[in-house]
Design a protein around this motif. Sequence first.
Motif, PDB file in Angstrom:
ATOM      1  N   LEU A 160       0.972  32.840 -36.528  1.00  0.00           N
ATOM      2  CA  LEU A 160       2.253  32.290 -36.048  1.00  0.00           C
ATOM      3  C   LEU A 160       2.473  32.670 -34.587  1.00  0.00           C
ATOM      4  CD1 LEU A 160       4.507  33.170 -39.115  1.00  0.00           C
ATOM      5  CD2 LEU A 160       4.145  30.856 -38.248  1.00  0.00           C
ATOM      6  N   TRP A 161       2.315  33.932 -34.282  1.00  0.00           N
ATOM      7  CA  TRP A 161       2.600  34.470 -32.947  1.00  0.00           C
ATOM      8  C   TRP A 161       1.654  33.900 -31.903  1.00  0.00           C
ATOM      9  CZ3 TRP A 161       6.257  36.395 -30.238  1.00  0.00           C
ATOM     10  CH2 TRP A 161       6.047  37.248 -29.163  1.00  0.00           C
ATOM     11  N   GLU A 162       0.374  33.925 -32.209  1.00  0.00           N
ATOM     12  CA  GLU A 162      -0.612  33.487 -31.217  1.00  0.00           C
ATOM     13  C   GLU A 162      -0.544  31.986 -30.956  1.00  0.00           C
ATOM     14  OE1 GLU A 162      -4.340  35.049 -32.541  1.00  0.00           O
ATOM     15  OE2 GLU A 162      -3.819  37.079 -31.894  1.00  0.00           O
ATOM     16  N   SER A 163      -0.094  31.226 -31.955  1.00  0.00           N
ATOM     17  CA  SER A 163      -0.007  29.774 -31.748  1.00  0.00           C
ATOM     18  C   SER A 163       1.378  29.363 -31.232  1.00  0.00           C
ATOM     19  CB  SER A 163      -0.369  29.028 -33.026  1.00  0.00           C
ATOM     20  OG  SER A 163       0.502  29.398 -34.076  1.00  0.00           O
ATOM     21  N   GLY A 164       2.170  30.324 -30.778  1.00  0.00           N
ATOM     22  CA  GLY A 164       3.373  30.000 -30.014  1.00  0.00           C
ATOM     23  C   GLY A 164       4.675  29.967 -30.773  1.00  0.00           C
ATOM     24  N   THR A 165       4.683  30.376 -32.051  1.00  0.00           N
ATOM     25  CA  THR A 165       5.958  30.424 -32.772  1.00  0.00           C
ATOM     26  C   THR A 165       6.693  31.709 -32.409  1.00  0.00           C
ATOM     27  OG1 THR A 165       5.253  29.036 -34.610  1.00  0.00           O
ATOM     28  CG2 THR A 165       6.983  30.614 -35.074  1.00  0.00           C
ATOM     29  N   VAL A 166       8.000  31.567 -32.137  1.00  0.00           N
ATOM     30  CA  VAL A 166       8.791  32.751 -31.780  1.00  0.00           C
ATOM     31  C   VAL A 166       9.868  33.074 -32.822  1.00  0.00           C
ATOM     32  CG1 VAL A 166       8.412  32.619 -29.299  1.00  0.00           C
ATOM     33  CG2 VAL A 166      10.296  31.316 -30.322  1.00  0.00           C
ATOM     34  N   ALA A 167      10.204  32.090 -33.646  1.00  0.00           N
ATOM     35  CA  ALA A 167      11.235  32.318 -34.669  1.00  0.00           C
ATOM     36  C   ALA A 167      10.900  31.520 -35.920  1.00  0.00           C
ATOM     37  CB  ALA A 167      12.605  31.900 -34.136  1.00  0.00           C
ATOM     38  N   VAL A 168      11.267  32.102 -37.080  1.00  0.00           N
ATOM     39  CA  VAL A 168      10.862  31.507 -38.362  1.00  0.00           C
ATOM     40  C   VAL A 168      12.047  31.476 -39.324  1.00  0.00           C
ATOM     41  CG1 VAL A 168       9.217  31.654 -40.284  1.00  0.00           C
ATOM     42  CG2 VAL A 168       8.583  32.590 -38.047  1.00  0.00           C
ATOM     43  N   GLY A 169      12.235  30.343 -39.995  1.00  0.00           N
ATOM     44  CA  GLY A 169      13.125  30.270 -41.149  1.00  0.00           C
ATOM     45  C   GLY A 169      12.253  30.533 -42.356  1.00  0.00           C
ATOM     46  N   ASP A 170      12.393  31.707 -42.965  1.00  0.00           N
ATOM     47  CA  ASP A 170      11.392  32.154 -43.945  1.00  0.00           C
ATOM     48  C   ASP A 170      12.003  32.353 -45.327  1.00  0.00           C
ATOM     49  OD1 ASP A 170       8.669  32.952 -44.392  1.00  0.00           O
ATOM     50  OD2 ASP A 170       9.424  34.993 -44.706  1.00  0.00           O
ATOM     51  N   ILE A 171      11.431  31.661 -46.310  1.00  0.00           N
ATOM     52  CA  ILE A 171      11.922  31.768 -47.680  1.00  0.00           C
ATOM     53  C   ILE A 171      11.417  33.076 -48.314  1.00  0.00           C
ATOM     54  CG2 ILE A 171      11.905  30.691 -49.960  1.00  0.00           C
ATOM     55  CD1 ILE A 171      13.205  28.839 -47.966  1.00  0.00           C
ATOM     56  N   CYS A 172      12.348  33.799 -48.952  1.00  0.00           N
ATOM     57  CA  CYS A 172      11.974  35.072 -49.598  1.00  0.00           C
ATOM     58  C   CYS A 172      12.449  35.045 -51.052  1.00  0.00           C
ATOM     59  CB  CYS A 172      12.643  36.252 -48.918  1.00  0.00           C
ATOM     60  SG  CYS A 172      12.470  36.287 -47.129  1.00  0.00           S
ATOM     61  N   ASN A 173      11.512  35.242 -51.982  1.00  0.00           N
ATOM     62  CA  ASN A 173      11.880  35.460 -53.386  1.00  0.00           C
ATOM     63  C   ASN A 173      11.823  36.937 -53.734  1.00  0.00           C
ATOM     64  OD1 ASN A 173       9.980  32.680 -53.484  1.00  0.00           O
ATOM     65  ND2 ASN A 173      11.999  32.553 -54.434  1.00  0.00           N
ATOM     66  N   THR A 174      11.237  37.724 -52.830  1.00  0.00           N
ATOM     67  CA  THR A 174      11.033  39.154 -53.057  1.00  0.00           C
ATOM     68  C   THR A 174      11.277  39.891 -51.730  1.00  0.00           C
ATOM     69  OG1 THR A 174       8.725  39.149 -52.319  1.00  0.00           O
ATOM     70  CG2 THR A 174       9.127  38.567 -54.624  1.00  0.00           C
ATOM     71  N   THR A 175      11.114  41.205 -51.760  1.00  0.00           N
ATOM     72  CA  THR A 175      11.178  41.980 -50.509  1.00  0.00           C
ATOM     73  C   THR A 175       9.772  42.263 -49.966  1.00  0.00           C
ATOM     74  OG1 THR A 175      11.281  43.989 -51.832  1.00  0.00           O
ATOM     75  CG2 THR A 175      13.378  43.112 -51.042  1.00  0.00           C
ATOM     76  N   ASP A 176       8.770  41.557 -50.475  1.00  0.00           N
ATOM     77  CA  ASP A 176       7.387  41.806 -50.050  1.00  0.00           C
ATOM     78  C   ASP A 176       7.198  41.740 -48.531  1.00  0.00           C
ATOM     79  OD1 ASP A 176       6.757  42.002 -52.699  1.00  0.00           O
ATOM     80  OD2 ASP A 176       5.521  40.183 -52.810  1.00  0.00           O
ATOM     81  N   SER A 177       7.893  40.796 -47.892  1.00  0.00           N
ATOM     82  CA  SER A 177       7.655  40.568 -46.457  1.00  0.00           C
ATOM     83  C   SER A 177       8.448  41.520 -45.577  1.00  0.00           C
ATOM     84  CB  SER A 177       8.026  39.128 -46.093  1.00  0.00           C
ATOM     85  OG  SER A 177       9.415  38.911 -46.308  1.00  0.00           O
ATOM     86  N   PHE A 178       9.312  42.308 -46.198  1.00  0.00           N
ATOM     87  CA  PHE A 178      10.208  43.177 -45.448  1.00  0.00           C
ATOM     88  C   PHE A 178       9.434  44.099 -44.508  1.00  0.00           C
ATOM     89  CE2 PHE A 178      13.156  46.770 -45.138  1.00  0.00           C
ATOM     90  CZ  PHE A 178      14.246  46.081 -44.663  1.00  0.00           C
ATOM     91  N   ILE A 179       8.332  44.618 -45.005  1.00  0.00           N
ATOM     92  CA  ILE A 179       7.574  45.622 -44.244  1.00  0.00           C
ATOM     93  C   ILE A 179       7.040  45.061 -42.929  1.00  0.00           C
ATOM     94  CG2 ILE A 179       5.430  45.224 -45.567  1.00  0.00           C
ATOM     95  CD1 ILE A 179       4.987  48.285 -45.319  1.00  0.00           C
ATOM     96  N   ILE A 180       6.570  43.817 -42.945  1.00  0.00           N
ATOM     97  CA  ILE A 180       6.041  43.297 -41.671  1.00  0.00           C
ATOM     98  C   ILE A 180       7.169  42.880 -40.729  1.00  0.00           C
ATOM     99  CG2 ILE A 180       3.834  42.518 -42.651  1.00  0.00           C
ATOM    100  CD1 ILE A 180       4.938  39.656 -42.013  1.00  0.00           C
ATOM    101  N   LYS A 181       8.327  42.550 -41.289  1.00  0.00           N
ATOM    102  CA  LYS A 181       9.432  42.096 -40.436  1.00  0.00           C
ATOM    103  C   LYS A 181      10.123  43.260 -39.717  1.00  0.00           C
ATOM    104  CE  LYS A 181      10.048  37.959 -43.185  1.00  0.00           C
ATOM    105  NZ  LYS A 181      10.707  37.348 -44.340  1.00  0.00           N
ATOM    106  N   GLN A 182       9.886  44.467 -40.193  1.00  0.00           N
ATOM    107  CA  GLN A 182      10.523  45.621 -39.555  1.00  0.00           C
ATOM    108  C   GLN A 182      10.002  45.854 -38.141  1.00  0.00           C
ATOM    109  OE1 GLN A 182      10.080  48.897 -42.214  1.00  0.00           O
ATOM    110  NE2 GLN A 182      11.807  48.289 -43.448  1.00  0.00           N
ATOM    111  N   ASN A 183       8.764  45.498 -37.907  1.00  0.00           N
ATOM    112  CA  ASN A 183       8.180  45.718 -36.572  1.00  0.00           C
ATOM    113  C   ASN A 183       7.568  44.433 -36.046  1.00  0.00           C
ATOM    114  OD1 ASN A 183       8.507  48.642 -36.249  1.00  0.00           O
ATOM    115  ND2 ASN A 183       7.291  48.686 -38.117  1.00  0.00           N
ATOM    116  N   SER A 184       8.321  43.373 -36.120  1.00  0.00           N
ATOM    117  CA  SER A 184       7.735  42.075 -35.774  1.00  0.00           C
ATOM    118  C   SER A 184       8.188  41.612 -34.401  1.00  0.00           C
ATOM    119  CB  SER A 184       8.165  41.051 -36.824  1.00  0.00           C
ATOM    120  OG  SER A 184       7.703  39.775 -36.457  1.00  0.00           O
ATOM    121  N   PRO A 185       7.292  40.984 -33.650  1.00  0.00           N
ATOM    122  CA  PRO A 185       7.717  40.394 -32.376  1.00  0.00           C
ATOM    123  C   PRO A 185       8.484  39.082 -32.583  1.00  0.00           C
ATOM    124  CG  PRO A 185       5.402  39.923 -32.758  1.00  0.00           C
ATOM    125  CD  PRO A 185       5.851  40.791 -33.898  1.00  0.00           C
ATOM    126  N   LEU A 186       8.470  38.567 -33.813  1.00  0.00           N
ATOM    127  CA  LEU A 186       9.126  37.292 -34.115  1.00  0.00           C
ATOM    128  C   LEU A 186      10.556  37.507 -34.593  1.00  0.00           C
ATOM    129  CD1 LEU A 186       6.098  36.068 -36.152  1.00  0.00           C
ATOM    130  CD2 LEU A 186       6.992  34.746 -34.257  1.00  0.00           C
TER     131      LEU A 186
END
Length: 433
Positions: A160-186
């Motif tokens: 996502l980052w390298e191909s130029g995305t800076v912001a994401v509308g992201d669907i979450c059914n769990t907290t699985d993605s929480f860990i990467i979002k804590q230190n994300s440039p996005l």
Amino acid sequence: MKPAGVTLSPESFRDAVISPYGAPISSLLVRSSGLTSGSDPHGRQIYIIQPIILYRKYKPTAIFTGTALLPENRVLVCKNDGTVEAIINEPEAGDDVELLDGLLSPGFINAHCHIELSHFKGIIPEHTGLVNFVGQVMTRREEKNAEEKLAAMQAAQQELWESGTVAVGDICNTTDSFIIKQNSPLYWHNFIEVTGFVDAAAQKRLIDAEQILKQFLQTSSMVNGQASMVPHAPYSVSKALFQLLNDRTANQIITIHNQESTAEDELYKTKSGDFLAFYKNFGIDISSFEPTAKSGLQSWLPYFNNHQKIISVHNSFTSQADIDFAQNKLSFCLCPNANLYIENVLPPVELLVQNDCNIILGTDSYASNHQLNMMAEIDTIQKNFPLIPLATILQWATLNGAKALGIEKDFGSFEKGKRPGLVLIKDGQAKKV
Ligand SMILES: [Zn+2]
């Protein structure tokens, strides 16, 4: 400016540097300087000028501003941290202009993704149809362990980052993605998704989702973004759950998967079609579901009357009557590569354009896409709808997406004070600058 070695008070120095505002911008940029002070061997105070490059100047082949393609020979001036200062004509830019080979655009806004499904990459075959696809996502989520899921999400974020995305509308059914979002440039807008097609379970489903939402909100200072609760799809949310969600999401941004297959309209119009076998398979009792004799969109949209901003995703089978019904209340998010992957169809792009609908773009997830690259979505639209100008599609991918996610103050266009990120597009490829 006085010659070096002559005592200069901080005030007069500041004036000397800053007063050229209004003079050619090149003099301001080149002379932006820092200042340190000390004393000479006789104890006299001296000030030492230390040049600091505070600005960067980019001259690409062309600039897309977020709304328009500019004529040639323009230079984008940004502060070192990426904050936009101005777009100026080349002769005014002075020295140190960085030449870029390609079209320079603000960073992309991917309005629909599910990063927590990244471990599905390459697993579900193409063209299964939506009903089969949903069944596979439900039953095969745990085929990979936590470590594999995390590695897949990290790789997804990287793409996502390298191909130029800076912001994401992201669907979450769990907290699985929480860990990467804590230190994300996005930037992440976390859409905490609620499902439940049986009215009796609605309250419990809402409470479960509240727990997930709470975790995202409680540590919001660690997460670059927002969170809100959203319905999954018309075929997976009961009347009672829609009503609870309407109460719970006043004035918020919500999103819903809409009209991704013809089965959805069949269900609502006549309580028939492929979803009936699906419910039977999963032991879901739909005896309380009453068809509305209307399309899916015309059935769910009236539930939301609390000033929500609504993003309707996919819209592959949205009709003129649906668009008329929606009366500009929706942002239509298109994910064409996912539609080709699952149903081998494309959304009615020309119809939406003719109706002046607010169009935005997303990639959906690796479960239904080979890449999370917004440029691949733009390419697919260009190939299949060649009459739509590139600038129009780029606006869907930038400013329109930013407005739909409520982040247009910072993202989506090259306007002074925004920090929208930079993407360089060349030969159908996009990369972050
Ligand atoms: Zn989706």
